[in-house]
Design a protein around this motif. Structure first.
Motif, PDB file in Angstrom:
ATOM      1  N   VAL A  64       0.835  -1.198   0.000  1.00  0.00           N
ATOM      2  CA  VAL A  64       0.000   0.000   0.000  1.00  0.00           C
ATOM      3  C   VAL A  64       0.871   1.249   0.000  1.00  0.00           C
ATOM      4  CG1 VAL A  64      -1.591   1.386   1.388  1.00  0.00           C
ATOM      5  CG2 VAL A  64      -2.034  -1.043   1.051  1.00  0.00           C
ATOM      6  N   ARG A  65       1.934   1.239   0.816  1.00  0.00           N
ATOM      7  CA  ARG A  65       2.837   2.397   0.845  1.00  0.00           C
ATOM      8  C   ARG A  65       3.476   2.628  -0.526  1.00  0.00           C
ATOM      9  NH1 ARG A  65       6.301   1.928   6.522  1.00  0.00           N
ATOM     10  NH2 ARG A  65       4.523   2.140   7.956  1.00  0.00           N
ATOM     11  N   ILE A  66       3.953   1.553  -1.121  1.00  0.00           N
ATOM     12  CA  ILE A  66       4.570   1.669  -2.454  1.00  0.00           C
ATOM     13  C   ILE A  66       3.545   2.143  -3.474  1.00  0.00           C
ATOM     14  CG2 ILE A  66       5.636   0.364  -4.330  1.00  0.00           C
ATOM     15  CD1 ILE A  66       6.855  -1.469  -2.178  1.00  0.00           C
ATOM     16  N   GLY A  67       2.342   1.565  -3.414  1.00  0.00           N
ATOM     17  CA  GLY A  67       1.288   1.946  -4.349  1.00  0.00           C
ATOM     18  C   GLY A  67       0.902   3.408  -4.218  1.00  0.00           C
ATOM     19  N   ASN A  68       0.818   3.895  -2.982  1.00  0.00           N
ATOM     20  CA  ASN A  68       0.483   5.304  -2.769  1.00  0.00           C
ATOM     21  C   ASN A  68       1.538   6.227  -3.381  1.00  0.00           C
ATOM     22  OD1 ASN A  68      -1.951   4.940  -1.394  1.00  0.00           O
ATOM     23  ND2 ASN A  68      -0.947   4.802   0.607  1.00  0.00           N
ATOM     24  N   VAL A  69       2.805   5.877  -3.181  1.00  0.00           N
ATOM     25  CA  VAL A  69       3.898   6.696  -3.727  1.00  0.00           C
ATOM     26  C   VAL A  69       3.854   6.693  -5.251  1.00  0.00           C
ATOM     27  CG1 VAL A  69       6.406   6.888  -3.979  1.00  0.00           C
ATOM     28  CG2 VAL A  69       5.404   6.418  -1.731  1.00  0.00           C
ATOM     29  N   VAL A  70       3.686   5.501  -5.825  1.00  0.00           N
ATOM     30  CA  VAL A  70       3.633   5.392  -7.286  1.00  0.00           C
ATOM     31  C   VAL A  70       2.446   6.176  -7.840  1.00  0.00           C
ATOM     32  CG1 VAL A  70       3.250   3.796  -9.210  1.00  0.00           C
ATOM     33  CG2 VAL A  70       4.835   3.184  -7.374  1.00  0.00           C
ATOM     34  N   PHE A  71       1.306   6.079  -7.192  1.00  0.00           N
ATOM     35  CA  PHE A  71       0.105   6.767  -7.666  1.00  0.00           C
ATOM     36  C   PHE A  71       0.286   8.282  -7.617  1.00  0.00           C
ATOM     37  CE2 PHE A  71      -4.348   8.289  -7.048  1.00  0.00           C
ATOM     38  CZ  PHE A  71      -4.855   7.842  -8.249  1.00  0.00           C
TER      39      PHE A  71
END
Length: 254
Positions: A64-71
């Protein structure tokens, strides 16, 4: 954030369904379906993170943390590129006095131009009237699902609307914007026309990338903007243009 991704997933799913019956909107179908899948995955990961206490919760938390940053990074890149696209959606004054104008293809339906392409051709007619010495090169080859070349359809439409056929040349081999410009340049050289004062005519959303391609071809970047037409199509074209620019940068052409 879970509610945000949930709502965005549902909205993108609805928009994807709306695009299904309309072939010109199939890019939107692919885009919204992909975005629906990505936001749906984030929604599920957040749910796993919040409802479990085992190793899967920890793994979901990191994803989720990685996804938030990528988004967020993706949204920033979209905002930046769309800003550039909008900044380029104007006509250069010197373009209206060009010796030769490249009218870039924009899709056909059978033997008729799409609304987007009709708008470009209508502007080309105005340019021919305002600049009686200008030559016109209509650019566009034949797509896999097309019965005619775009250039032939463009030529026929312009002539049927009063254009002088002696001032129009067809470039019928290109499959993309780079080839539009490069092949049109070859036709200029073949006909002995100077390329010191040429312009490209296309929809406003297309002109930022078009100017850059002209620069790469050694031309002075001069462009003429045509209206996009349908607002919904304009939005989708701007989104597609974002990916076209990203592709151009990734290919090393930029």
């Amino acid at each position: 954030m879970k509610r945000f991704y949930q709502i965005l997933c549902i909205v993108c799913g609805i928009l994807a369904l709306i695009c299904i019956p309309f072939r010109p909107l199939w890019f939107g179908l692919a885009f919204f379906t992909t975005l629906c899948g990505c936001t749906g995955a984030m929604w599920l990961l957040i749910r796993v993170r919040d409802t479990r206490t085992d190793k899967w919760s920890a793994a979901a938390n990191w994803l989720v943390r990685i996804g938030n940053v990528v988004f967020v990074l993706w949204l920033v890149s979209v905002a930046a590129v769309e800003g550039l696209i909008l900044s380029g959606a104007h006509t250069d004054a010197q373009a209206l006095e060009a010796d030769c104008v490249f009218v870039l293809g924009g899709g056909i339906n059978g033997d008729q131009p799409t609304e987007t392409l009709r708008n470009r051709l209508a502007v080309a007619l105005d340019v021919m009237e305002q600049n009686p010495d200008a030559h016109i090169i209509v650019c566009g080859g034949q797509g896999d699902d097309e019965d005619y070349t775009e250039a032939s359809v463009m030529y026929n439409w312009m002539v049927s609307h009063g254009a002088d056929p002696g001032r129009i040349i067809k470039e019928s081999k290109s499959r993309n914007t780079i080839q539009n410009i490069e092949n049109a340049l070859e036709l200029c050289e073949k006909n002995g026309w100077s390329t010191d004062n040429v312009a490209a005519l296309s929809s406003g959303f297309h002109l930022f990338r078009t100017r850059h391609i002209m620069e790469n071809c050694g031309l002075e970047p001069a462009a003429i903007a045509a209206p996009s037409g349908n607002p919904a199509m304009h939005i989708l074209f701007c989104i597609r243009e974002y990916f076209s620019i990203v592709k151009l940068v990734a290919s090393g052409y930029w």
